[in-house]
Write an enzyme that holds these catalytic residues in place. Structure first.
Site, PDB file in Angstrom:
ATOM      1  N   ASP A  70     -74.674 113.509  40.799  1.00 40.75           N
ATOM      2  CA  ASP A  70     -75.842 113.675  40.314  1.00 40.75           C
ATOM      3  C   ASP A  70     -76.828 114.393  41.257  1.00 40.75           C
ATOM      4  OD1 ASP A  70     -75.505 111.484  42.186  1.00 40.75           O
ATOM      5  OD2 ASP A  70     -75.611 110.158  40.904  1.00 40.75           O
ATOM      6  N   ASN A 139     -76.412  97.711  38.588  1.00 44.32           N
ATOM      7  CA  ASN A 139     -76.467  97.393  37.086  1.00 44.32           C
ATOM      8  C   ASN A 139     -75.169  98.221  36.436  1.00 44.32           C
ATOM      9  OD1 ASN A 139     -76.888 100.117  37.302  1.00 44.32           O
ATOM     10  ND2 ASN A 139     -78.785  99.917  36.353  1.00 44.32           N
ATOM     11  N   HIS A 141     -74.157 101.228  36.859  1.00 44.56           N
ATOM     12  CA  HIS A 141     -74.232 102.758  36.807  1.00 44.56           C
ATOM     13  C   HIS A 141     -73.337 103.354  37.500  1.00 44.56           C
ATOM     14  CE1 HIS A 141     -77.633 103.384  39.692  1.00 44.56           C
ATOM     15  NE2 HIS A 141     -76.346 103.522  40.281  1.00 44.56           N
ATOM     16  N   GLU A 146     -76.868 105.173  33.014  1.00 38.66           N
ATOM     17  CA  GLU A 146     -77.434 103.867  33.324  1.00 38.66           C
ATOM     18  C   GLU A 146     -77.127 103.236  32.011  1.00 38.66           C
ATOM     19  OE1 GLU A 146     -79.098 102.964  35.919  1.00 38.66           O
ATOM     20  OE2 GLU A 146     -80.417 104.364  36.797  1.00 38.66           O
TER      21      GLU A 146
HETATM   22  C1  GLP Z   1     -77.089 105.729  43.225  1.00 38.84           C
HETATM   23  C2  GLP Z   1     -76.533 106.977  42.750  1.00 38.84           C
HETATM   24  C3  GLP Z   1     -74.998 106.606  42.289  1.00 38.84           C
HETATM   25  C4  GLP Z   1     -74.648 105.520  43.627  1.00 38.84           C
HETATM   26  C5  GLP Z   1     -75.000 104.352  43.385  1.00 38.84           C
HETATM   27  C6  GLP Z   1     -74.817 103.167  44.427  1.00 38.84           C
HETATM   28  O1  GLP Z   1     -78.389 105.672  42.403  1.00 38.84           O
HETATM   29  N1  GLP Z   1     -76.900 107.746  41.741  1.00 38.84           N
HETATM   30  O2  GLP Z   1     -74.219 107.492  42.218  1.00 38.84           O
HETATM   31  O3  GLP Z   1     -73.144 105.350  43.256  1.00 38.84           O
HETATM   32  O4  GLP Z   1     -76.441 104.442  43.164  1.00 38.84           O
HETATM   33  O5  GLP Z   1     -75.683 103.396  45.603  1.00 38.84           O
HETATM   34  P1  GLP Z   1     -75.414 102.462  46.898  1.00 38.84           P
HETATM   35  O6  GLP Z   1     -74.083 102.976  47.322  1.00 38.84           O
HETATM   36  O7  GLP Z   1     -76.484 102.887  47.789  1.00 38.84           O
HETATM   37  O8  GLP Z   1     -75.235 101.151  46.549  1.00 38.84           O
END
Ligand code: GLP
Length: 251
Positions: A70, A139, A141, A146
């Site tokens: 992303d 959540n 995702h 989402e």
């Molecule tokens: C972000 C990214 C995801 C990531 C997730 C978890 O928003 N878009 O690709 O895997 O949220 O983030 P974290 O590793 O900081 O918990």
């Protein structure tokens, strides 16, 4: 039916060492591997171990191709919040991955929908994803897919869930304080690989750490398939490894 396998490590450092070892081994086994890569806080130590392994053992990344999951719409590699900057800072600067083989959606383009299509075509042209390394949101995702009534199969432009936006910009308290209407927030739109793009990867490794991920992983692994928890769709895939620390380990 083949269930996702769950590998539990003691803590974040142990998980990161294990994740780096799996990824490094995959690169050595298939030097032309095509990988999907995550951002977020979770993979940071994995990436630093990959750099160390490259430096110490000479793992060759020169023929590897990467596609990030992303990117924020509008942000280029010169923007401190862009994932292009994140990847340069945490991984790309330290390995010999060719510049032309590193891919992220191009943030600042005139036509984001066309850019999403171009990105999906690039993945197809590369032969699809061999190994997708994923994080997961609290959540559920994956990438920025989402929770919702529906999900989109291919790479597309999406709007961040409120919870995701608050978490991702928690390090900018003045921005979060001044954010009013979600629709007019900065960094609110993003490109994401679609759930179909991700599920077509030949192998998936999902990294998760911390007690705040436990509930969503528990539901993803043992609950029903639902677009309200995108990670639950990983039950459809035949080669998924959940690599978690003890705090995140689903029961
Ligand atoms: C972000 C990214 C995801 C990531 C997730 C978890 O928003 N878009 O690709 O895997 O949220 O983030 P974290 O590793 O900081 O918990």
């Amino acid at each position: 039916m083949k269930r996702p396998s769950v590998v539990v490590e003691g803590d974040y450092q142990a998980l990161s060492i294990r994740a780096a070892a799996l990824i490094d081994a995959a690169v050595r086994a298939r030097p032309e591997i095509v990988m999907a890569l995550p951002t977020g806080t979770t993979p940071v130590a994995t990436y630093s171990h990959l750099i160390r392994m490259h430096q110490e053992t000479g793992t060759d990344w020169s023929r590897v191709t990467t596609f990030n999951l992303d990117e924020y719409v509008g942000l280029g590699a010169d923007h401190p919040e862009s994932y292009a900057r994140f990847m340069e800072l945490h991984l790309f600067h330290g390995i010999n991955l060719a510049v032309e083989r590193r891919h992220l959606p191009d943030g600042p383009v005139a036509d984001p929908a066309a850019e999403a299509q171009r990105y999906e075509s690039l993945i197809d042209t590369a032969g699809g994803i061999d190994l997708a390394v994923l994080g997961v949101g609290t959540n559920g995702h994956l990438g920025f897919n989402e929770p919702g009534d529906t999900l989109t199969a291919a790479t597309h432009v999406t709007t961040l869930a409120d919870e995701t936006w608050q978490r991702n910009f928690g390090h900018l308290p003045s921005l979060v304080r001044s954010s009013g209407d979600p629709a007019s927030r900065p960094f609110n739109r993003a490109y994401t690989m679609g759930i179909g793009t991700i599920l077509q990867a030949r192998r998936i490794i999902l990294l998760a750490t911390g007690a705040h991920k436990r509930g969503v992983l528990q539901a993803a692994l043992n609950g029903p398939l639902t677009t309200r928890n995108p990670a639950s769709l990983l039950q459809l895939h035949a080669d998924v490894t959940l690599l978690v620390d003890q705090a995140a380990a689903p029961l």
